[in-house]
Each structure stands twice: as C-alpha cells, then as structure tokens.
Motif scaffolding. Structure first.
Motif, short mmCIF file in Angstrom:
data_model
loop_
_atom_site.label_atom_id
_atom_site.label_comp_id
_atom_site.label_asym_id
_atom_site.label_seq_id
_atom_site.Cartn_x
_atom_site.Cartn_y
_atom_site.Cartn_z
N ALA A 90 6.80 2.20 -29.06
CA ALA A 90 5.86 2.63 -28.03
C ALA A 90 5.77 4.15 -27.90
CB ALA A 90 6.25 2.02 -26.69
N ASP A 260 6.74 -8.33 -16.60
CA ASP A 260 5.87 -8.28 -17.77
C ASP A 260 6.45 -7.40 -18.87
OD1 ASP A 260 3.75 -8.41 -19.51
OD2 ASP A 260 2.30 -7.42 -18.21
N GLU A 265 -3.82 -10.62 -23.00
CA GLU A 265 -4.55 -11.69 -22.30
C GLU A 265 -3.60 -12.63 -21.55
OE1 GLU A 265 -7.67 -12.14 -21.56
OE2 GLU A 265 -8.23 -10.32 -22.63
N THR A 267 -1.06 -11.80 -19.87
CA THR A 267 -0.85 -11.17 -18.57
C THR A 267 -2.02 -11.42 -17.62
OG1 THR A 267 0.79 -9.52 -19.16
CG2 THR A 267 -0.82 -8.84 -17.53
N LEU A 282 6.22 -4.03 -14.32
CA LEU A 282 5.69 -3.80 -15.67
C LEU A 282 6.71 -3.01 -16.48
CD1 LEU A 282 3.50 -3.94 -17.81
CD2 LEU A 282 2.43 -1.93 -16.78
N CYS A 283 7.35 -3.74 -17.40
CA CYS A 283 8.45 -3.17 -18.18
C CYS A 283 7.99 -2.78 -19.57
CB CYS A 283 9.55 -4.22 -18.27
SG CYS A 283 10.92 -3.75 -19.29
N GLY A 284 7.01 -3.52 -20.10
CA GLY A 284 6.54 -3.25 -21.45
C GLY A 284 5.20 -3.88 -21.68
N CYS A 285 4.52 -3.42 -22.72
CA CYS A 285 3.27 -4.09 -23.10
C CYS A 285 3.23 -4.10 -24.62
CB CYS A 285 2.04 -3.45 -22.47
SG CYS A 285 2.02 -1.66 -22.40
N SER A 288 0.33 -4.31 -27.14
CA SER A 288 -0.60 -3.23 -27.49
C SER A 288 0.08 -2.04 -28.16
CB SER A 288 -1.38 -2.77 -26.24
OG SER A 288 -0.51 -2.24 -25.29
N TYR A 289 1.37 -2.13 -28.42
CA TYR A 289 2.07 -0.98 -29.01
C TYR A 289 1.56 -0.60 -30.40
CZ TYR A 289 5.64 -1.23 -25.32
OH TYR A 289 6.31 -1.22 -24.13
N MET A 296 -7.85 1.87 -27.44
CA MET A 296 -7.03 0.81 -26.87
C MET A 296 -7.81 -0.51 -26.79
SD MET A 296 -4.12 2.21 -26.34
CE MET A 296 -3.32 0.91 -25.40
N THR A 297 -7.06 -1.59 -26.91
CA THR A 297 -7.62 -2.92 -26.80
C THR A 297 -8.32 -3.11 -25.47
OG1 THR A 297 -5.58 -3.63 -27.83
CG2 THR A 297 -7.01 -5.37 -27.02
N LYS A 298 -9.39 -3.88 -25.49
CA LYS A 298 -10.02 -4.28 -24.22
C LYS A 298 -9.52 -5.67 -23.87
CE LYS A 298 -13.97 -1.31 -24.54
NZ LYS A 298 -14.99 -0.86 -23.61
N THR A 299 -9.12 -5.81 -22.61
CA THR A 299 -8.64 -7.12 -22.15
C THR A 299 -9.34 -7.46 -20.84
OG1 THR A 299 -6.79 -6.01 -21.11
CG2 THR A 299 -6.37 -7.02 -23.24
N THR B 297 -15.38 -9.44 -17.21
CA THR B 297 -15.56 -8.33 -18.14
C THR B 297 -14.23 -7.94 -18.79
OG1 THR B 297 -17.01 -7.43 -16.46
CG2 THR B 297 -16.48 -5.98 -18.31
N LYS B 298 -14.30 -7.55 -20.04
CA LYS B 298 -13.12 -6.97 -20.68
C LYS B 298 -13.23 -5.45 -20.60
CE LYS B 298 -12.06 -10.84 -23.58
NZ LYS B 298 -10.91 -11.26 -24.34
N THR B 299 -12.13 -4.84 -20.19
CA THR B 299 -12.12 -3.37 -20.11
C THR B 299 -10.85 -2.87 -20.79
OG1 THR B 299 -11.10 -3.57 -17.93
CG2 THR B 299 -13.45 -3.15 -17.97
N THR B 300 -10.87 -1.58 -21.08
CA THR B 300 -9.71 -0.95 -21.71
C THR B 300 -8.46 -1.26 -20.89
OG1 THR B 300 -11.10 0.79 -22.56
CG2 THR B 300 -8.74 1.27 -22.42
N THR B 301 -7.43 -1.71 -21.56
CA THR B 301 -6.21 -2.09 -20.83
C THR B 301 -5.63 -0.89 -20.07
OG1 THR B 301 -3.97 -2.96 -21.01
CG2 THR B 301 -4.79 -1.77 -22.92
N LEU B 303 -2.51 -1.09 -18.78
CA LEU B 303 -1.06 -1.27 -18.73
C LEU B 303 -0.27 -0.11 -19.35
CD1 LEU B 303 -0.80 -5.14 -19.29
CD2 LEU B 303 -0.85 -3.88 -17.14
N PRO B 304 -0.67 0.41 -20.52
CA PRO B 304 0.12 1.53 -21.05
C PRO B 304 0.15 2.73 -20.08
CG PRO B 304 -1.22 0.57 -22.78
CD PRO B 304 -1.67 -0.06 -21.50
N LEU B 307 2.52 1.86 -17.30
CA LEU B 307 3.90 1.83 -17.77
C LEU B 307 4.47 3.22 -18.01
CD1 LEU B 307 6.38 0.36 -18.81
CD2 LEU B 307 5.23 0.08 -21.01
N PHE B 308 3.79 3.99 -18.86
CA PHE B 308 4.40 5.25 -19.30
C PHE B 308 4.42 6.31 -18.21
CE2 PHE B 308 3.06 3.35 -23.44
CZ PHE B 308 4.33 2.98 -23.80
#
Lengths: 377, 377
Positions: A90, A260, A265, A267, A282-285, A288-289, A296-299, B297-301, B303-304, B307-308
């Motif tokens: 990460a 998490d 998805e 999540t 939220l400990c990790g994702c 998406s690393y 970045m992925t869209k979710t 809708t899907k949007t840019t995650t 979570l990162p 988290l960071f």
C-alpha cells in the motif's frame, strides 16, 4: 585510523627506511584484512521502482553490502523472523524509489557498542527485508513506527508472534476493534480478510467481548478454519457466496461493527446492512492496493448508507497508539494472556529462507496464508 | 350524535307522527349543514408513488378533505411557511406510498381545545405540505422529529427563519459542524452545497470559529454571493472549475474539516486533499438522491483517502440532537444571537402559494435557490 596507530609509528624509528616502508605496507595489508574479516556482509531488498499492479520479482533487487564498523551506541542485529504484510504494497506509490524495503522483523543482537542492547538481546524493529542491520539511529522512520524495541515478555509463546499476534498485526486488531468499533456484548461484528493476520485476531477478540462474529474469507478451507477452530459464528467465502443474501442470513438483526481490511464492493454490501449508529474501523483496503493511484477503482457509493444509518467510519494506522503515548505494551500483554489461556488461537504461515521473502509477500497478497505470513531467515 | 339530541327527541311527543318525521328530517339537515359549516376544508399533498429520478408533478396529488371536529387536547393550525428540503427527496424510496408529504412548517393555531396551544399561538411542526392540520397526536413522527414545538423567541427576526436558519437547517449546520467536525481556529473547512440553506450557515459558523472557509456551489452568482456577502475566503463553481486544481490553490495546506451536503465525485476530490486526522460531517448526498436505489452510482473509492489520512467520517440526522436530550433550543438561541449581531447573514428564497410547493421543491433540487428555499402559503 591505521596511520594513527602508535605501535606502527614506534617501529619506524627502530628500523631503516627500506625496512620501514615494507613493514608499513605489510602491516597495513594485515590490518585491512583484519577489519574486513570483522565486517559483516549483509543483504537487503531494495525496491527499484514503483509497482505496477501486482509487484514483480524484478521490482526488487537483493543488494549485498558491507556493514560499517560500529560506533559508540551502535549495534548489529541478525534477522530471525521477517514479516510480510499488505501495507508494504500500500505504501509503495508514495515513497521515492529506490528505497530499502521496510517491514517488521525480529532479530538478535550479534555485536554491540550499546549497553542498552547487549549481544544476545532480541529486538523487534521496522528495519525490513535484510539479514543483518547496524542500528545507528533510534529515531522514527518513514511511516511512523518506532525504529526498535526489545522483544517483550512472550510468556514462553513462539517468538515469531512478536511480528504477528504479539506485534503490529495483533496491536492493530486490538486497538482497531476495541477503540474504534467499541463493540458491546450481543452486537454483531463483521470482519473482512478474516483469515489474515489481523482479521483472525479481530474476530476472536470480538468473541471474547460477547459479540456475534461473522467473517469473510476467500476459500472454503479458510471458512472451515474460522468456524471450526477459531469459533467464528459464521464465515462466508466471498468468492463463491451471494454475499448480500449470505450476510442477511448470518446477521438477521443487522451489523453493528465492521472491521474492514479489504474495501471494494464487498464493503458496500456490508455497509448497506449496518444498523443505526454502526461503527466501521477501516484498517485496510487491500482490494485496491494494486490499482493505479491516478485511476482509482470506482465502487458503489457508500455515502447513503453512512448518512441514513448515521454510521461512523474511521481510518487508522496503528502507529497512533505508539506515540505520543505508547500503548502497544498494554495490547501485547493482554493478547499474550488471551493466547496463553486459549481464548485466542494463532497460526503462522511460515516461508523459509531470506531468498523467499518476495514469494512469501506475493503469496500473502494473493491470500495464500491462513493466519500470519512470516519468513524465517 | 344527532339522534341522541334531547331537544329533538322531546319534540317527538309534542307533534303527530307525520309532523314528527318532517320535523326530524328538517332538523337533521339543518344540523348537518351547521356542522359542515364549522368543518374546515383542508388540502394536503399526497405522494402517490415512489419517484423515478427527478420527482414529477404527477407523483403528487393535492387532496382536499374535511378536517375532523376537534376533540379535547386537539388544535387546528393554519400553515404560513412551508419548507422544501433535499431530505424530502432522499427519504422517498423507503416510505410506503401513498403518504402525506412531510416537511417542516410554521403555522398559527386557529382553533384549539388544548390550553397549551391557544388560538393565535405559532407552532413549528413536521406536518408538511398542507394548508390546515388538526394536531391530534404529539408523538414522534416517521423520521424522528418531534411533531410540534412552539415558535421560539426569534428576537424580532423574520418568522420564516423558524424553518430555516433558526429551524432544522440551522440546527443541522450548527451541530453537524461543531459536534462532528470540531473545527479549530486556523483550520481549513470545506463545505459543498455552500449556497444552500445548511451550507451557507455552516460556512459562516466556521468563519466565526476562526477557520479558513472554502465553499463549492453551482453558479458564478452563488460564488459571488458567498465571497462578497457571506465572507467565505473562497468559493468555487464546481460546474466550471477544475475542482482538483482550484481546491489545491484555495487550500494550500490541505483540508481539515469537510461538511458534505453533496457526495459524488466532488467529494472524492475533497477527501483526497484532506489532512491527517481530518473530520468529515456527512449531512447529505444530494448528487445521488435521484439514483435508482437498487442501482447506486459508482464513484471513485474514498477508502484509501480515509485510511491513509486516518480520517473520521460521520453521517448524521439532526433528530439525534432532539432526543433523548433536546439540544435544539441551545443551537437556535446561539444562531439567533449571531444573526442579530450580523455575524451570520440569512437569505430566503421565497415562492408564494400553496399550489407552488412542488415547483419550489423541484427548483431547490435543481439548485435554483440561494439560501433557504421556503414557500409562503
């Protein structure tokens, strides 16, 4: 240093000029050999470039170098157990390359000019993927972990736990669950990456606290381990199950706490089944690393779930409990008691050999491990 | 009730059979007319079906009906100001249809059998889009708001503020910012939907608290209002600006607090520029309210970023500060002082006429309003 040697200088005046030069040459060669023999050949993994997707063997280089002689306050550590963890992947995009691969490791002091760390003393540090290291600083390193601490009293438990359930991953599970989710007896706790180093401890702590515990993992084998050996109330193979339906069945009263490790998805499905005032740690994702950071992925958006159920989400890094106040010993001591009493079961997924660290790392990222992935060097 | 009337029954025995029947008929007709005249014709908006995308005029029906006669403890309120807010759209998918359209409103008691709410008394309630209502219960309603409270002391300020800056939207801004974001002087606060009823108050409270305030809004006109009149340090038209770049320039030291009314991709950009330990108060996600709930809708995650930077996100509904402890008066009193002292400026976007509530609602959803959208009936 050689030229200031008083014995050598004294000999100059006893013998003639020719003899003197030859003597000096011989002595110099001898001393260099002597120092070289004392020097330790060390190896370390250097990350040459930023990973693209899954890290490649070629992104790393094993560099051989000579450790410098010790100065006062320094000591040399020989690595014994080296940890591989998801955060190693990460953090890669944000660190300028090349850099020495960091990670937690346990080692033994083999040479010392520091009375606080005598020869034979065992230390846990964040010095990473190397076989020998000279500790010449005790300052904070890149990602905020203290650079070294002495192996705590493990009450006779296996030493590799110092980089697992009784080290960073255990402390992560302990504070991440208890401080951020604050689970209450009778509540339902969900954890993803449940068979991993952190997730497997999270679920067992939640059981100790009287919660109903549901874990998501990536194989039937892991599911069986979680349910049969670790006492999870329910484990779900997210790769094969209809996760929405499976979670509804497993958590008919909804989810109160979610730890998490994974994101993605899965999540979004879990958030959608959370109860009013639910808490997410939220400990990790990890899902998406391997993404391109610029794309970045869209979710599925999580915001309506957070809003309408008034959820509280908090991202954390375990170093926050190391400074300014160091609370790691509190967690490690409690975890050791729980392990000794059989309330928490641990499992190490051991790879042997310094040359195999990359393989252990990639295997862990692919989810090959049950419990803590660690390398014995 | 008519048949038990003792006068009517007495008359039976004075006159003959034919006469008696005719008399009864006449008296009955007369009494019915009398009662009907006393009854109030009332109108209300009923939601006939779940909205698909933008709510259609035809999704509502204006139903005319007769208010029931008052029982002890009841009172009738004539609406004066009716509020239109984004949450009206947001809650629609989860309420079985048909239902009476709820919202906050201010009205005057015009008939009363309740000494606590005498004729002439003004009340704020969640009775919604209707011109007259009989209050026959004082229990909690669907979405958790107390059903009625007396108009608080507005210190001479315009009464429509009771459904705006001195009502639900103001209380939302007050607690949502101060309790959840906990902004400190010198920090940078970002608010989306900045020109709306809630956002415009949030930004001004943040200024009072000594923060640097950046607002996102959907037109140059709104941007000008925010910067020139409300004192925002910077406002950005998210429809025309390169929001990533514009925010970097406006918040060179990063974002500490984010009050989110909107969600979507704009929110992903803001999260990505937040500082370590940043706080997000999630008040709304209007950008997804018109989505099909089964196909979000899907949007840019996010979570990162969470988290960071170890962000803390909390979704909230303002009713949490109404019970069990009612803290609304505290917020309303403070807001009234700030408005009186000129530290907070308010603006009402007024639509006139009961028949225009739908239009006001759709206009608000499309972002036509600067400040609080409200209907004068």
């Amino acid at each position: 240093m050689i030229l200031s040697d008083s014995n050598l200088l004294q000999s100059d005046y006893i013998d003639g000029k020719y003899h003197k030069t030859r003597l000096i040459t011989n002595l110099v060669i001898e001393r260099i050999r002597e120092i070289k023999d004392k020097m330790v050949k060390a190896r370390k993994y250097v990350v040459k470039r930023h990973f693209q997707g899954v890290p490649k063997r070629d992104d790393f280089e094993i560099v051989e170098y000579e450790l410098p002689p010790l100065k006062d306050g320094n000591f040399t550590v020989k690595s014994e157990w080296i940890s591989v963890d998801p955060y190693i992947r990460a953090y890669n995009p944000n660190i300028p390359t090349p850099y020495d691969q960091f990670s937690f490791q346990l080692g033994k002091v083999v040479e010392s000019k520091n009375p606080d760390f005598p020869v034979g003393c065992k230390v846990v540090s964040h010095k990473g993927w190397c076989d020998y290291t000279v500790f010449d600083d005790l300052v904070e390193v890149e990602i905020g972990f203290a650079s070294v601490y002495k192996l705590p009293d493990l009450h006779g438990l296996p030493e590799e736990l110092a980089v697992g359930a009784l080290g960073m991953p255990g402390v992560t599970a302990y504070f991440g669950l208890l401080e951020i989710c604050q689970p209450k007896a009778g509540e339902t706790v969900v954890v993803t990456g449940a068979a991993g180093a952190v997730g497997s401890i999270v679920g067992q702590i939640a059981k100790i606290k009287g919660c109903r515990v549901i874990g998501f993992a990536g194989s039937d084998d892991k599911v069986e381990w979680l349910e049969k050996e670790l006492g999870f109330d329910k484990a779900i193979n997210y790769k094969t199950a209809d996760v929405r339906k499976a979670l509804k069945e497993a958590a008919p009263n909804g989810v109160d706490c979610y730890f998490d490790n994974v994101g993605g998805e899965l999540t979004a499905v879990i958030y959608s089944q959370m109860n009013k005032f639910g808490r997410v740690s939220l400990c990790g994702c990890i899902s998406s690393y391997n993404d391109d950071p610029s794309k970045m992925t869209k979710t599925t958006t999580l915001l309506p779930s957070i809003l309408f159920n008034q959820l509280k989400i908090e991202g954390f890094i375990v170093s926050r409990w190391a400074s300014p106040e160091n609370r790691w010993p509190e967690a490690i001591s409690q975890l050791a008691q729980w392990i000794k009493s059989g309330n928490i079961k641990t499992r190490s997924h051991v790879t042997e050999g310094f040359d195999k660290i990359y393989d252990a790392f990639i295997g862990m990222l692919a989810g090959e491990n049950k419990g803590k992935a660690v390398v014995k060097v």
